[in-house]
Design an enzyme around this catalytic site. Structure first.
Site, PDB file in Angstrom:
ATOM      1  N   THR A 137       0.677  -1.303  -0.352  1.00  0.00           N
ATOM      2  CA  THR A 137       0.370   0.269  -0.301  1.00  0.00           C
ATOM      3  C   THR A 137       0.862   1.382   0.422  1.00  0.00           C
ATOM      4  OG1 THR A 137      -1.797   1.097   1.248  1.00  0.00           O
ATOM      5  CG2 THR A 137      -0.219  -0.084   2.525  1.00  0.00           C
TER       6      THR A 137
ATOM      7  N   TYR B 161      -1.185   0.568  10.438  1.00  0.00           N
ATOM      8  CA  TYR B 161      -1.834  -0.425   8.864  1.00  0.00           C
ATOM      9  C   TYR B 161      -0.869   0.079   7.798  1.00  0.00           C
ATOM     10  CZ  TYR B 161      -3.719  -1.305   3.798  1.00  0.00           C
ATOM     11  OH  TYR B 161      -3.541  -1.072   3.079  1.00  0.00           O
TER      12      TYR B 161
END
Length: 341
Positions: free
Chosen positions: A113, A137
């Protein structure tokens, strides 16, 4: 083996793999994925924390490579429950890697990501930008990237890391789309609001240091992302070196711009509600995807913002029963525009 292949991006990738001549075997515990998204190959119900189950699936199906999508992926949730992210994304990935290694599978494409970059100092972001995540995250994904590098040096694992930006849109044929509970992404939340499924829609922050005060993101169609995973897999199977690649369009849109296109495509008006910023949200994230273009042959063919929203709108109208007055008299034509009945 597509780990997490019953989810949004994983299922689109399974379809792309099948179209490219592969047999995708989905390995998924169905905790957030959907059984009816598994249509292009067999389903193995299993959990990445179960190393033995991973190894057994690899042996049973003669797996030559894996694509790893499984994990938790909500920035806001990661800020209030980081333990979940280190357990699912880091510990789960370690168990998966051990299972693959035990069964002799030495090729992996990893779903990472842009959150690994944190608050980058310049835009657009290329792969040389330091990775300083600002939320658990992103931190958990960066940890897995480190694990892959270490497994490569120690055990010969060959891996490609794909750092993608905002995945969105839906399969043009209507087979697949975004379906989550809860839904946190701006485009599906807006569309579900117009359908009467969400009654607390709000823009998270209008005081960012951007031209209109709302966050700016690089939106890439999920079909383009799926194609990139096929290209990465083919690279590894040809014996070429792995690497790390950004996947995006190189163009950023603010939340206000996205909502304006949604209203234009649907012909419906969204509520104008502004909430506070979500913790861990950077102001701007836009990709420089030149390396993916030059080394993978990647290019975006479906990521025009209007096309993204039209495909998503068609999916939502098809997937969700109509509810409430704003949508009761509406359906969609082939262009995704509203049609009065």
């Amino acid at each position: 083996m597509v780990v997490g292949g019953a989810g949004y991006i994983g299922a689109h990738t399974c379809k792309a793999l099948a179209q490219a001549g592969f047999l995708p075997v989905t390995f998924d515990n169905l905790s957030t994925g959907h059984r009816d998204f598994v249509r292009w190959g067999p389903l193995v119900e299993g959990d990445i924390h179960d190393t033995a189950a991973v190894a057994a699936a690899v042996r049973e199906h003669g797996i030559v490579a894996a694509i790893h999508f499984a994990g938790s992926a909500y920035v806001g949730e990661s800020m209030v429950n980081p333990a979940k992210y280190y357990e699912n994304n880091v510990a789960g990935s370690l168990s998966l890697l051990n299972g693959l290694r035990e069964a002799g599978c030495d090729k992996l494409v990893f779903s990472s990501t842009c959150a690994v970059y944190g608050q980058p100092a310049h835009m657009p972001i290329d792969e040389s930008v330091p990775t300083v995540p600002v939320n658990p995250y992103g931190q958990s994904k960066r940890m897995v990237e480190h694990m892959l590098a270490d497994f490569g040096m120690a055990y010969g694992l060959k891996s490609v890391v794909l750092r993608y930006f905002n995945a969105c849109g839906a399969d043009a044929a209507g087979d697949l789309g975004e379906l989550r509970d809860p839904e946190t992404h701006i485009i599906p939340r807006a569309l579900m609001t117009l359908q009467g499924y969400i009654d607390d829609f709000a823009v998270f922050g209008a005081d960012f240091p951007t031209p209109d005060g709302t966050a700016v993101r690089d939106y890439i169609h999920v079909v383009d992302l799926a194609d990139a995973h096929v290209l990465a897999l083919q690279r590894l199977l040809r014996g070429e070196p792995g690497g790390t690649f950004n996947l995006g369009t190189g163009e950023g849109y603010s939340i206000k711009q996205v909502l304006s296109v949604i209203e234009d495509v649907t012909g419906l008006k969204l509520p104008e509600v502004v909430g506070g910023r979500r913790a861990g949200d950077p102001a701007i994230l836009v990709a420089n995807a030149a390396r993916a273009r030059d080394e993978l042959g990647f290019e975006t063919r479906h990521s025009d913002l209007r096309q993204i929203i039209e495909t998503a709108w068609r999916w939502h109208l098809r997937a969700h029963p109509r509810r409430n007055a704003p949508i009761d008299a509406l359906s969609a034509d082939a262009a995704g525009r509203r049609v009065r009945r």
